[in-house]
Scaffold this active site. Structure first.
Site, PDB file in Angstrom:
ATOM      1  N   ASN A   9       0.866  -1.176   0.000  1.00 19.53           N
ATOM      2  CA  ASN A   9       0.000   0.000   0.000  1.00 19.53           C
ATOM      3  C   ASN A   9       0.904   1.227   0.000  1.00 19.53           C
ATOM      4  OD1 ASN A   9      -1.764   2.090   0.486  1.00 19.53           O
ATOM      5  ND2 ASN A   9      -2.284   1.455   2.582  1.00 19.53           N
ATOM      6  N   LYS A  11       0.080   4.275  -0.243  1.00 22.94           N
ATOM      7  CA  LYS A  11      -0.556   5.485   0.302  1.00 22.94           C
ATOM      8  C   LYS A  11      -0.343   6.647  -0.699  1.00 22.94           C
ATOM      9  CE  LYS A  11      -0.001   3.370   4.757  1.00 22.94           C
ATOM     10  NZ  LYS A  11       0.094   3.463   6.189  1.00 22.94           N
ATOM     11  N   HIS A  94      -9.332   1.055   5.391  1.00 21.67           N
ATOM     12  CA  HIS A  94      -8.022   1.345   5.995  1.00 21.67           C
ATOM     13  C   HIS A  94      -8.220   2.344   7.142  1.00 21.67           C
ATOM     14  CE1 HIS A  94      -3.919   2.659   6.589  1.00 21.67           C
ATOM     15  NE2 HIS A  94      -3.547   1.556   5.957  1.00 21.67           N
ATOM     16  N   GLU A  96      -6.617   4.844   7.996  1.00 21.49           N
ATOM     17  CA  GLU A  96      -6.461   6.256   7.610  1.00 21.49           C
ATOM     18  C   GLU A  96      -7.740   6.784   6.966  1.00 21.49           C
ATOM     19  OE1 GLU A  96      -2.829   5.659   5.421  1.00 21.49           O
ATOM     20  OE2 GLU A  96      -1.859   5.146   7.314  1.00 21.49           O
ATOM     21  N   GLU A 166      -4.653  -4.764  10.802  1.00 20.91           N
ATOM     22  CA  GLU A 166      -3.639  -3.718  10.956  1.00 20.91           C
ATOM     23  C   GLU A 166      -3.900  -2.959  12.255  1.00 20.91           C
ATOM     24  OE1 GLU A 166      -1.919  -2.532   6.887  1.00 20.91           O
ATOM     25  OE2 GLU A 166      -3.758  -1.388   7.107  1.00 20.91           O
ATOM     26  N   GLY A 172       3.037   2.631  10.681  1.00 19.32           N
ATOM     27  CA  GLY A 172       3.968   3.735  10.480  1.00 19.32           C
ATOM     28  C   GLY A 172       4.721   4.139  11.739  1.00 19.32           C
ATOM     29  N   SER A 212       4.007  -1.780  10.381  1.00 20.70           N
ATOM     30  CA  SER A 212       5.466  -1.859  10.574  1.00 20.70           C
ATOM     31  C   SER A 212       6.021  -3.245  10.268  1.00 20.70           C
ATOM     32  CB  SER A 212       5.856  -1.399  11.985  1.00 20.70           C
ATOM     33  OG  SER A 212       5.492  -0.039  12.165  1.00 20.70           O
TER      34      SER A 212
HETATM   35  P1  13P Z   1       3.433   0.616   7.571  1.00 20.01           P
HETATM   36  O1  13P Z   1       3.930  -0.692   7.002  1.00 20.01           O
HETATM   37  O2  13P Z   1       4.157   1.813   7.038  1.00 20.01           O
HETATM   38  O3  13P Z   1       3.363   0.578   9.072  1.00 20.01           O
HETATM   39  O4  13P Z   1       1.911   0.792   7.056  1.00 20.01           O
HETATM   40  C1  13P Z   1       1.050  -0.274   7.150  1.00 20.01           C
HETATM   41  C2  13P Z   1      -0.200   0.058   6.416  1.00 20.01           C
HETATM   42  O5  13P Z   1      -0.928   0.949   6.783  1.00 20.01           O
HETATM   43  C3  13P Z   1      -0.513  -0.720   5.206  1.00 20.01           C
HETATM   44  O6  13P Z   1      -1.816  -0.507   4.782  1.00 20.01           O
END
Ligand code: 13P
Length: 249
Positions: A9, A11, A94, A96, A166, A172, A212
Site C-alpha cells: 500500500n 498510500k 483502511h 487512515e 492492521e 507507520g 510496521s
Molecule cells: P506501515 O507498514 O508503514 O506501518 O503501514 C502499514 C499500512 O498501513 C498498510 O496498509
C-alpha cells in the site's frame, strides 16, 4: 487452499518514474513465486494506468473507491471505473480512511458490496487503537468491524475478501505486533469466520498482517499458522526491502 499474499500500500507516495523503477526491480522476484502466492500493488490512483502496463505477474488495486457507479460525486472514482481500468482489487476500511476521512461502517459496507458486485477483490482492513489493546478490547473491536463490514456477505462472496489486520498503533510507528499477539488475533478472526460461516470457508480466507511489517520481521510473522502474508506500507516503497518481504512468503 488459501492464497499467500504480499501487498504494497503506497498510500499518497510515488510518481511515474518511481513506479517504473520499482516494478521493474520487483518483477523478477514476484514472477518466481509459486501459483498459490500473489503480489498486489496499491499505488495512488493517478499511477494505476501506468501500473497496468508494468505490472507483469503482479496484481494491481485501488486504495479507495466510491460505491455509486457514476454521477455527481466530484473527486470520486467508482468501483466500476476501477474495474474498467483493469484493477484486480480495492482496499476498503483502511484506518487512515476511517480516521482522517471519517468513513463510517455504513459507507464501508456499501463500498464492499459495490466492489464485489463489479468483480473486484476486497482487501478489508480492520484493527484496534492502542487504548483498545491496553484495555483488553482488541478482539471485540476487530470482530465488530468485521461484523459491520463483511459478515453480511454470503459464503461465496466472503471468499473474495482478503482480511488485513492492521493494529492502528503499529501503522507507520516502527512498533510491530509481536508474532504471538498477531497470531492470536488472526486465529480469533478465523474462528469468527468459522462460526459465522463454516470451517472450510474460514480455511479459505487469506488474512494479512499490516503495521510496521518489514524485511527483518516478515519471515517470523508469516511463519505463524494463521498469518497468510502482509499488507506493507513504508517498506513497500523500498525495492530491496519489498523483495525480501515477497521472498518471505
Ligand atoms: P506501515 O507498514 O508503514 O506501518 O503501514 C502499514 C499500512 O498501513 C498498510 O496498509
Amino acid at each position: 487452499m488459501r492464497k499467500k499474499i504480499v501487498a504494497g500500500n503506497w498510500k499518497m507516495n510515488g510518481n511515474v518514474s518511481f513506479l517504473e523503477n520499482i516494478l521493474q526491480e520487483i518483477s523478477s522476484t514476484s514472477k518466481s513465486l509459486e501459483n498459490d502466492k500473489e503480489v498486489y500493488i496499491f499505488p495512488p490512483a493517478h499511477l494505476l494506468l501506468a501500473a497496468k502496463t508494468f505490472k507483469n505477474r503482479m496484481k494491481i488495486g485501488a486504495q479507495n473507491g466510491y460505491f455509486a457507479d457514476k454521477g455527481a460525486f466530484t473527486g470520486e472514482i467508482s468501483m466500476l471505473q476501477y474495474k474498467d481500468l483493469g484493477c484486480d482489487a480495492v482496499l476498503i476500511g483502511h484506518s487512515e480512511r476511517r480516521a482522517i476521512f471519517k468513513e463510517d461502517k455504513a459507507l464501508l459496507k456499501n463500498k464492499v458490496d459495490a466492489a464485489l458486485s463489479h468483480g473486484l477483490k476486497v482487501f478489508f482492513c480492520c484493527g484496534e487503537q492502542l487504548e483498545d489493546r491496553e484495555s483488553g478490547q482488541q478482539e471485540s473491536i476487530v470482530l465488530q468491524q468485521l461484523q459491520a463490514g463483511i459478515f453480511h456477505l454470503s459464503a461465496d462472496d466472503i471468499k473474495n475478501i482478503v482480511i488485513a489486520y492492521e493494529p492502528v498503533w503499529a501503522i507507520g510507528t516502527g512498533k510491530t505486533a509481536s508474532k504471538e499477539d498477531a497470531q492470536e488475533m488472526h486465529a480469533a478472526i478465523r474462528k469468527a469466520i468459522s462460526e459465522k460461516y463454516d470451517a472450510e470457508t474460514a480455511q479459505s480466507v487469506t488474512i494479512l498482517y499490516g503495521g510496521s511489517c518489514n524485511a527483518q520481521n516478515a519471515q517470523q510473522l508469516f511463519a505463524q499458522p494463521d498469518i497468510d502474508g502482509g499488507l506493507i506500507g513504508g517498506a513497500a516503497l523500498v525495492a530491496e526491502d519489498f523483495k525480501k518481504i515477497i521472498a518471505a512468503i
